[in-house]
Design a protein around this motif. Structure first.
Motif, PDB file in Angstrom:
ATOM      1  N   VAL A 188       0.847  -1.200   0.000  1.00 14.59           N
ATOM      2  CA  VAL A 188       0.000   0.000   0.000  1.00 14.59           C
ATOM      3  C   VAL A 188       0.878   1.243   0.000  1.00 14.59           C
ATOM      4  CG1 VAL A 188      -0.180   0.026   2.538  1.00 14.59           C
ATOM      5  CG2 VAL A 188      -1.952   1.141   1.138  1.00 14.59           C
ATOM      6  N   THR A 189       0.398   2.264  -0.651  1.00 11.29           N
ATOM      7  CA  THR A 189       1.085   3.540  -0.674  1.00 11.29           C
ATOM      8  C   THR A 189       0.078   4.659  -0.902  1.00 11.29           C
ATOM      9  OG1 THR A 189       2.928   4.761  -1.676  1.00 11.29           O
ATOM     10  CG2 THR A 189       1.512   3.528  -3.170  1.00 11.29           C
ATOM     11  N   VAL A 190       0.513   5.874  -0.616  1.00 12.49           N
ATOM     12  CA  VAL A 190      -0.267   7.064  -0.959  1.00 12.49           C
ATOM     13  C   VAL A 190       0.588   7.873  -1.937  1.00 12.49           C
ATOM     14  CG1 VAL A 190      -1.383   9.167  -0.143  1.00 12.49           C
ATOM     15  CG2 VAL A 190      -1.403   7.109   1.290  1.00 12.49           C
ATOM     16  N   PRO A 191       0.174   7.978  -3.178  1.00 14.53           N
ATOM     17  CA  PRO A 191       0.974   8.738  -4.143  1.00 14.53           C
ATOM     18  C   PRO A 191       1.035  10.220  -3.777  1.00 14.53           C
ATOM     19  CG  PRO A 191      -0.660   7.341  -5.239  1.00 14.53           C
ATOM     20  CD  PRO A 191      -1.010   7.357  -3.784  1.00 14.53           C
ATOM     21  N   ASP A 192       2.085  10.858  -4.230  1.00 16.54           N
ATOM     22  CA  ASP A 192       2.177  12.319  -4.100  1.00 16.54           C
ATOM     23  C   ASP A 192       0.989  12.930  -4.830  1.00 16.54           C
ATOM     24  OD1 ASP A 192       2.862  15.096  -4.556  1.00 16.54           O
ATOM     25  OD2 ASP A 192       4.945  14.561  -4.059  1.00 16.54           O
ATOM     26  N   GLN A 193       0.293  13.842  -4.133  1.00 14.54           N
ATOM     27  CA  GLN A 193      -0.926  14.422  -4.697  1.00 14.54           C
ATOM     28  C   GLN A 193      -0.661  15.600  -5.634  1.00 14.54           C
ATOM     29  OE1 GLN A 193      -4.022  12.768  -3.942  1.00 14.54           O
ATOM     30  NE2 GLN A 193      -2.337  11.387  -3.396  1.00 14.54           N
ATOM     31  N   GLY A 194       0.600  15.947  -5.788  1.00 11.01           N
ATOM     32  CA  GLY A 194       0.950  16.980  -6.772  1.00 11.01           C
ATOM     33  C   GLY A 194       1.170  18.362  -6.215  1.00 11.01           C
ATOM     34  N   THR A 195       0.528  18.661  -5.095  1.00  8.11           N
ATOM     35  CA  THR A 195       0.726  19.975  -4.469  1.00  8.11           C
ATOM     36  C   THR A 195       0.857  19.790  -2.970  1.00  8.11           C
ATOM     37  OG1 THR A 195      -1.618  20.447  -4.067  1.00  8.11           O
ATOM     38  CG2 THR A 195      -0.721  21.046  -6.247  1.00  8.11           C
ATOM     39  N   GLU A 196       1.503  20.768  -2.353  1.00  8.50           N
ATOM     40  CA  GLU A 196       1.662  20.715  -0.900  1.00  8.50           C
ATOM     41  C   GLU A 196       0.320  20.754  -0.210  1.00  8.50           C
ATOM     42  OE1 GLU A 196       3.456  23.794   2.312  1.00  8.50           O
ATOM     43  OE2 GLU A 196       4.909  23.113   0.804  1.00  8.50           O
ATOM     44  N   ALA A 197      -0.585  21.552  -0.713  1.00  6.91           N
ATOM     45  CA  ALA A 197      -1.900  21.674  -0.093  1.00  6.91           C
ATOM     46  C   ALA A 197      -2.666  20.343  -0.174  1.00  6.91           C
ATOM     47  CB  ALA A 197      -2.700  22.780  -0.764  1.00  6.91           C
TER      48      ALA A 197
END
Length: 219
Positions: A188-197
């Motif tokens: 399992v992982t959580v991908p980088d959502q693209g922005t800090e926010a």
């Protein structure tokens, strides 16, 4: 008078002959034989019908912190590190580091040895991921989680970096013979959502996912 007596003797002889003929018919001999067949399943040789003694799937036993006691089928089988997991409430299997996921971090995974503990039947297995959260729960993190599911070191077709709902009745290889098993790996992982926010929006969120291994007996 003589004629009448003569006729009487003739009738007696004829009647006597008829009686002898009936006796000959009723005392004739016959050859006989019998065949007795005990019907049932093959194997024991004494016949009989029965149902399968047991059909059972076991998973690796865990330590006090819910990490598996073994990571390979051979190690689990040699040490008899098995447990039942057929209660719908489930048994806990820890994926180390999954309680502090950070977007963009490497995948966290766990190896889960399993065994077909049936007496005779082979087993066809499939795996499904389901949401254990109750109605109204926050699904923010659940929908961002990405899973990779492997069997004996090989990723199952189409199950690399997918949402939990994409893992539905996924066939776990070929039939597993009685007494044999393998290793299911779930990452399992959580991908980088693209922005800090967007990444920060996932802070403090939780999700509850259960892996359901379904088994069907195969003669």
């Amino acid at each position: 008078m003589q004629k009448t007596k003569h006729n009487g003797r003739r009738r007696a002889i004829i009647a006597g002959g008829a009686l002898l003929g009936v006796a000959a018919l009723t005392t004739a001999a016959f050859y006989t034989d019998n065949a007795f067949l005990n019907l049932g399943g093959a194997g024991a040789g004494n016949g009989g019908f029965s149902t399968e003694g047991s059909f059972n799937i076991l998973v690796v036993d865990t330590n006090a912190d819910f990490t598996p006691k073994a990571e390979t089928f051979a190690a689990a089988n040699t040490n008899d590190y098995w447990q039942e997991a057929n209660d719908p409430d489930g048994v806990s299997i820890a994926i180390v580091g999954s309680d502090r996921l950070i977007p963009g971090d490497p995948i966290k995974s766990v190896n889960i040895p399993f065994k077909n503990d049936s007496e005779r039947s082979g087993a066809k297995l499939d795996v499904t991921l389901v949401d254990r959260a109750t109605g109204g729960a926050d699904t923010t993190l659940r929908d961002k989680l990405r899973f990779t599911v492997s069997l004996n070191g090989a990723v199952l077709p189409g199950l690399s970096n997918v949402s939990y709902s994409a893992v539905s009745s996924a066939i776990m290889g070929s039939t597993v013979p009685a007494g044999q098993g393998g290793v299911l790996t779930i990452g399992v992982t959580v991908p980088d959502q693209g922005t800090e926010a967007a990444n920060n929006a996932l802070a403090g969120k939780t999700a509850a996912i259960q892996a359901k291994i379904h088994a069907q007996s195969i003669d």
